[in-house]
Motif scaffolding. Structure first.
Motif, mmCIF file in Angstrom:
data_model
loop_
_atom_site.group_PDB
_atom_site.id
_atom_site.type_symbol
_atom_site.label_atom_id
_atom_site.label_comp_id
_atom_site.label_asym_id
_atom_site.label_seq_id
_atom_site.Cartn_x
_atom_site.Cartn_y
_atom_site.Cartn_z
ATOM 1 N N GLY A 11 0.819 -1.212 0.000
ATOM 2 C CA GLY A 11 0.000 0.000 0.000
ATOM 3 C C GLY A 11 0.856 1.267 0.000
ATOM 4 N N TYR A 12 0.187 2.388 0.136
ATOM 5 C CA TYR A 12 0.868 3.696 0.013
ATOM 6 C C TYR A 12 1.961 3.869 1.082
ATOM 7 C CZ TYR A 12 1.261 8.827 0.424
ATOM 8 O OH TYR A 12 1.726 10.117 0.533
ATOM 9 N N ILE A 13 1.574 3.825 2.339
ATOM 10 C CA ILE A 13 2.580 4.076 3.388
ATOM 11 C C ILE A 13 3.482 2.847 3.553
ATOM 12 C CG2 ILE A 13 2.933 4.809 5.776
ATOM 13 C CD1 ILE A 13 0.039 5.924 5.704
ATOM 14 N N ASP A 32 0.295 -9.121 1.931
ATOM 15 C CA ASP A 32 -0.746 -8.183 1.483
ATOM 16 C C ASP A 32 -1.721 -8.937 0.586
ATOM 17 O OD1 ASP A 32 -2.076 -5.952 0.028
ATOM 18 O OD2 ASP A 32 -0.523 -4.707 0.908
ATOM 19 N N ASN A 33 -3.005 -8.652 0.695
ATOM 20 C CA ASN A 33 -3.965 -9.326 -0.195
ATOM 21 C C ASN A 33 -4.229 -8.522 -1.471
ATOM 22 O OD1 ASN A 33 -5.584 -7.257 0.620
ATOM 23 N ND2 ASN A 33 -7.187 -8.527 1.549
ATOM 24 N N CYS A 35 -5.853 -5.919 -2.029
ATOM 25 C CA CYS A 35 -7.220 -5.429 -2.258
ATOM 26 C C CYS A 35 -7.224 -3.942 -2.565
ATOM 27 C CB CYS A 35 -8.144 -5.752 -1.076
ATOM 28 S SG CYS A 35 -7.802 -4.803 0.404
ATOM 29 N N ASN A 36 -6.153 -3.237 -2.171
ATOM 30 C CA ASN A 36 -6.095 -1.800 -2.489
ATOM 31 C C ASN A 36 -4.699 -1.426 -2.982
ATOM 32 O OD1 ASN A 36 -7.409 0.704 -2.652
ATOM 33 N ND2 ASN A 36 -6.436 1.389 -0.760
ATOM 34 N N SER A 37 -4.051 -2.361 -3.679
ATOM 35 C CA SER A 37 -2.682 -2.094 -4.120
ATOM 36 C C SER A 37 -2.350 -3.050 -5.259
ATOM 37 C CB SER A 37 -1.709 -2.281 -2.964
ATOM 38 O OG SER A 37 -1.941 -3.529 -2.341
ATOM 39 N N GLY A 58 -1.668 -12.644 0.714
ATOM 40 C CA GLY A 58 -2.528 -13.281 1.705
ATOM 41 C C GLY A 58 -3.290 -12.252 2.507
ATOM 42 N N ASP A 59 -4.297 -12.740 3.212
ATOM 43 C CA ASP A 59 -5.191 -11.888 3.985
ATOM 44 C C ASP A 59 -4.853 -12.037 5.471
ATOM 45 O OD1 ASP A 59 -7.726 -11.031 5.348
ATOM 46 O OD2 ASP A 59 -8.316 -10.741 3.257
ATOM 47 N N ILE A 60 -4.875 -10.937 6.197
ATOM 48 C CA ILE A 60 -4.550 -11.030 7.635
ATOM 49 C C ILE A 60 -5.615 -11.812 8.409
ATOM 50 C CG2 ILE A 60 -2.998 -9.052 7.892
ATOM 51 C CD1 ILE A 60 -5.489 -7.424 8.811
ATOM 52 N N PHE A 81 0.372 -2.495 8.624
ATOM 53 C CA PHE A 81 -0.372 -1.463 7.884
ATOM 54 C C PHE A 81 -1.691 -1.992 7.334
ATOM 55 C CE2 PHE A 81 4.103 -0.291 7.185
ATOM 56 C CZ PHE A 81 4.089 1.038 7.555
ATOM 57 N N LYS A 85 -9.292 1.972 4.852
ATOM 58 C CA LYS A 85 -9.113 3.341 5.376
ATOM 59 C C LYS A 85 -10.112 4.368 4.869
ATOM 60 C CE LYS A 85 -5.866 4.711 1.801
ATOM 61 N NZ LYS A 85 -4.681 5.452 1.431
ATOM 62 N N SER A 124 -1.706 3.692 13.511
ATOM 63 C CA SER A 124 -2.932 4.306 14.003
ATOM 64 C C SER A 124 -3.094 5.676 13.340
ATOM 65 C CB SER A 124 -2.933 4.396 15.532
ATOM 66 O OG SER A 124 -4.237 4.759 15.958
ATOM 67 N N TYR A 150 -14.532 3.670 10.748
ATOM 68 C CA TYR A 150 -13.085 3.582 10.495
ATOM 69 C C TYR A 150 -12.308 4.085 11.718
ATOM 70 C CZ TYR A 150 -8.430 5.038 9.093
ATOM 71 O OH TYR A 150 -7.066 5.235 9.073
ATOM 72 N N LYS A 154 -9.844 2.007 14.648
ATOM 73 C CA LYS A 154 -8.474 2.330 15.082
ATOM 74 C C LYS A 154 -8.415 2.450 16.606
ATOM 75 C CE LYS A 154 -6.326 2.502 11.178
ATOM 76 N NZ LYS A 154 -5.300 1.512 10.844
HETATM 77 P P1 NAD Z 1 -3.410 1.534 1.618
HETATM 78 O O1 NAD Z 1 -4.802 1.134 1.353
HETATM 79 O O2 NAD Z 1 -2.629 2.127 0.510
HETATM 80 O O3 NAD Z 1 -2.601 0.288 2.202
HETATM 81 C C1 NAD Z 1 -3.203 -0.728 2.955
HETATM 82 C C2 NAD Z 1 -2.719 -2.059 2.393
HETATM 83 O O4 NAD Z 1 -3.300 -3.125 3.153
HETATM 84 C C3 NAD Z 1 -3.118 -2.283 0.932
HETATM 85 O O5 NAD Z 1 -1.999 -2.710 0.189
HETATM 86 C C4 NAD Z 1 -4.185 -3.374 0.999
HETATM 87 O O6 NAD Z 1 -4.179 -4.194 -0.151
HETATM 88 C C5 NAD Z 1 -3.764 -4.116 2.259
HETATM 89 N N1 NAD Z 1 -4.856 -4.820 2.945
HETATM 90 C C6 NAD Z 1 -6.068 -4.328 3.297
HETATM 91 N N2 NAD Z 1 -6.780 -5.260 3.947
HETATM 92 C C7 NAD Z 1 -6.002 -6.371 4.005
HETATM 93 C C8 NAD Z 1 -6.175 -7.662 4.562
HETATM 94 N N3 NAD Z 1 -7.332 -8.005 5.152
HETATM 95 N N4 NAD Z 1 -5.171 -8.550 4.471
HETATM 96 C C9 NAD Z 1 -4.006 -8.219 3.858
HETATM 97 N N5 NAD Z 1 -3.780 -7.007 3.304
HETATM 98 C C10 NAD Z 1 -4.764 -6.095 3.378
HETATM 99 O O7 NAD Z 1 -3.440 2.538 2.875
HETATM 100 P P2 NAD Z 1 -2.286 3.453 3.479
HETATM 101 O O8 NAD Z 1 -2.641 4.864 3.237
HETATM 102 O O9 NAD Z 1 -0.966 2.953 3.089
HETATM 103 O O10 NAD Z 1 -2.546 3.172 5.023
HETATM 104 C C11 NAD Z 1 -1.840 2.177 5.726
HETATM 105 C C12 NAD Z 1 -2.358 2.124 7.144
HETATM 106 O O11 NAD Z 1 -2.205 3.409 7.745
HETATM 107 C C13 NAD Z 1 -3.836 1.778 7.256
HETATM 108 O O12 NAD Z 1 -4.012 0.931 8.360
HETATM 109 C C14 NAD Z 1 -4.485 3.114 7.489
HETATM 110 O O13 NAD Z 1 -5.676 2.996 8.209
HETATM 111 C C15 NAD Z 1 -3.427 3.840 8.297
HETATM 112 N N6 NAD Z 1 -3.525 5.303 8.176
HETATM 113 C C16 NAD Z 1 -3.519 5.891 6.937
HETATM 114 C C17 NAD Z 1 -3.650 7.267 6.843
HETATM 115 C C18 NAD Z 1 -3.662 7.945 5.501
HETATM 116 O O14 NAD Z 1 -4.070 9.105 5.422
HETATM 117 N N7 NAD Z 1 -3.197 7.304 4.422
HETATM 118 C C19 NAD Z 1 -3.790 8.062 8.006
HETATM 119 C C20 NAD Z 1 -3.773 7.426 9.239
HETATM 120 C C21 NAD Z 1 -3.646 6.047 9.321
#
Ligand code: NAD
Ligand code: UFG
Length: 347
Positions: A11-13, A32-33, A35-37, A58-60, A81, A85, A124, A150, A154
């Motif tokens: 994912g992004y972060i 990572d599954n 689902c958003n990447s 895989g899924d958590i 992560f 979100k 968080s 959401y 958290k």
């Molecule tokens: P993102 O959606 O880009 O990354 C999340 C990753 O988790 C994705 O690659 C997705 O495929 C994977 N994922 C989701 N559900 C899954 C599951 N059940 N099993 C395995 N993989 C799974 O989001 P992000 O912006 O990178 O955020 C990462 C974390 O930081 C999240 O927990 C989010 O809540 C938290 N966060 C994000 C922000 C923000 O503004 N981006 C702010 C505060 C907290």
């Protein structure tokens, strides 16, 4: 070198943090599954790092698959992560959010306990300070009232982690509360790639700039702030990533500790747009519309604790955040999706 399991590492972060961990010599398993990447993001992380790492799709919530990962690799720490979100989706489908975020995390922690891995770093959010939080937000302020599932997911996970740390002194848990992550790695190869129309400000602005979207809507300009628009604590995603590296390195700490990761400075929505236009020389058409439900006028972090305890401090300026966000979007106007059908400019 120690092996770190990064859930949600595509994912992004997560992807920026994987890059930072690889750069500090850690070995990494991404779980990572997708689902958003996308797999393309991971390929590019490896390209920038000049190193390979493991990837398990895989899924958590999949206990058997997760257990296998701990059997196959000698994991010393988990950076978590993985989760959903979207505030609006969580209001429409709360059960999905509690399942993925709370259920998924609970499952991961149970597998860790069974495999006797006790070091955990959790993503968080500033959202746990709630709707009436005083600013700047300080870590020891209690959780506030949250307007959506959401945010509540958290806060619930934070409570679970607190109980867990109190139940067994072997746990070493670091909770990182992010403020508003923006920007991208300076290569422009990886960045934020929302699947739908962005709900967050920064990707919305950059998609207007590449003319994927016609104009930005500013949600309210009559808040009690300097220019009437909301103020947020925007932080470069690479600063966040480096905060995770420092959290992972706290090998001798036990119990639970919570840190804000922000810059400690507030920037208004209007200032963001004007500064983006200045840095990129691209005009952003915008219209002011009504307030978005649940938005707070001002949110920014007190960052004293992260500085004192983690020796972490944000390094990147606002212009650098905007330049890097723009480089990513300019090079990848359609995000990772174009990569399979179009040539990517790696220059
Ligand atoms: P993102 O959606 O880009 O990354 C999340 C990753 O988790 C994705 O690659 C997705 O495929 C994977 N994922 C989701 N559900 C899954 C599951 N059940 N099993 C395995 N993989 C799974 O989001 P992000 O912006 O990178 O955020 C990462 C974390 O930081 C999240 O927990 C989010 O809540 C938290 N966060 C994000 C922000 C923000 O503004 N981006 C702010 C505060 C907290
Ligand atoms: N905004 C607009 N137009 C847009 C998008 C956003 O004017 O198209 C404004 C919002 O009204 C808000 C500011 O830009 O005032 C920032 O909005 P974001 O959606 O980018 O970020 P939020 O502060 O609302 O939320 C972010 C994360 C949440 C997290 C929260 C913690 O998206 O996951 O920070 O403070 F919980």
């Amino acid at each position: 070198m120690r092996m770190i399991l990064v859930t949600g590492g595509a994912g992004y972060i997560g992807s920026h943090t994987v890059l930072a961990l690889l750069g500090h010599g850690y070995d990494v398993v991404v779980y990572d599954n997708l689902c958003n990447s996308s797999y393309e993001c991971l390929r590019r992380v490896s390209l920038i790092a000049g190193r390979n790492f493991e990837f398990i799709e895989g899924d958590i919530r999949d206990t058997a698959k997760l257990s296998q990962v701990f059997d196959d690799f000698e994991i010393s720490c988990v950076v978590h992560f993985a989760g959903l979100k979207s505030v609006s989706e969580s209001i429409e489908n709360p059960l999905k959010y509690y399942d993925f975020n709370v259920g998924g995390t609970n499952n991961l922690l149970a597998v860790m306990r069974e495999k006797e891995v006790y070091r955990f770093v959790f993503s968080s959010s500033a959202t746990v300070y709630g709707e009436n939080a005083a600013v700047p937000c300080v870590e020891d302020m209690p959780h506030g009232d949250m307007t959506n599932p959401y945010g509540r997911s958290k806060a619930m996970i934070e409570d679970i982690l607190l109980d867990l740390a109190h139940s067994d002194e072997k746990w070493s848990i670091t909770v990182l509360r992010y403020f508003n992550p923006i920007g991208a790695h300076e290569s422009g190869l990886i960045g934020e790639d929302p699947l739908d129309v962005p709900s967050n400000l920064m990707p919305y602005i950059t998609q207007v700039a590449v003319r994927r979207l016609p104009h930005l809507q500013i949600f309210g300009n009559d808040y009690e702030t300097k220019d009437g628009t909301c103020e947020r604590d925007f932080i470069h995603v690479m600063d966040l990533a480096n905060g995770h590296v420092l959290a992972v390195a706290r090998e001798s700490e036990f119990g639970i500790d919570t840190f804000n990761l922000g810059t400690g400075k507030a920037t208004s929505v209007l200032k963001m747009v004007r500064e983006f236009e200045r840095v990129t020389q691209i005009e952003i058409p915008m219209v002011v519309v009504g307030k978005r439900q649940g938005d707070l006028p001002q949110v920014w972090a007190d960052v004293t604790k992260a500085k004192e305890v983690l020796d972490w401090e944000a390094q990147y300026s606002l212009p650098k955040m905007l330049e890097d966000a723009w480089r990513w979007q300019r090079k990848n106007p359609l995000g990772y999706r174009a990569a399979s059908s179009e040539k990517v400019d790696y220059s």
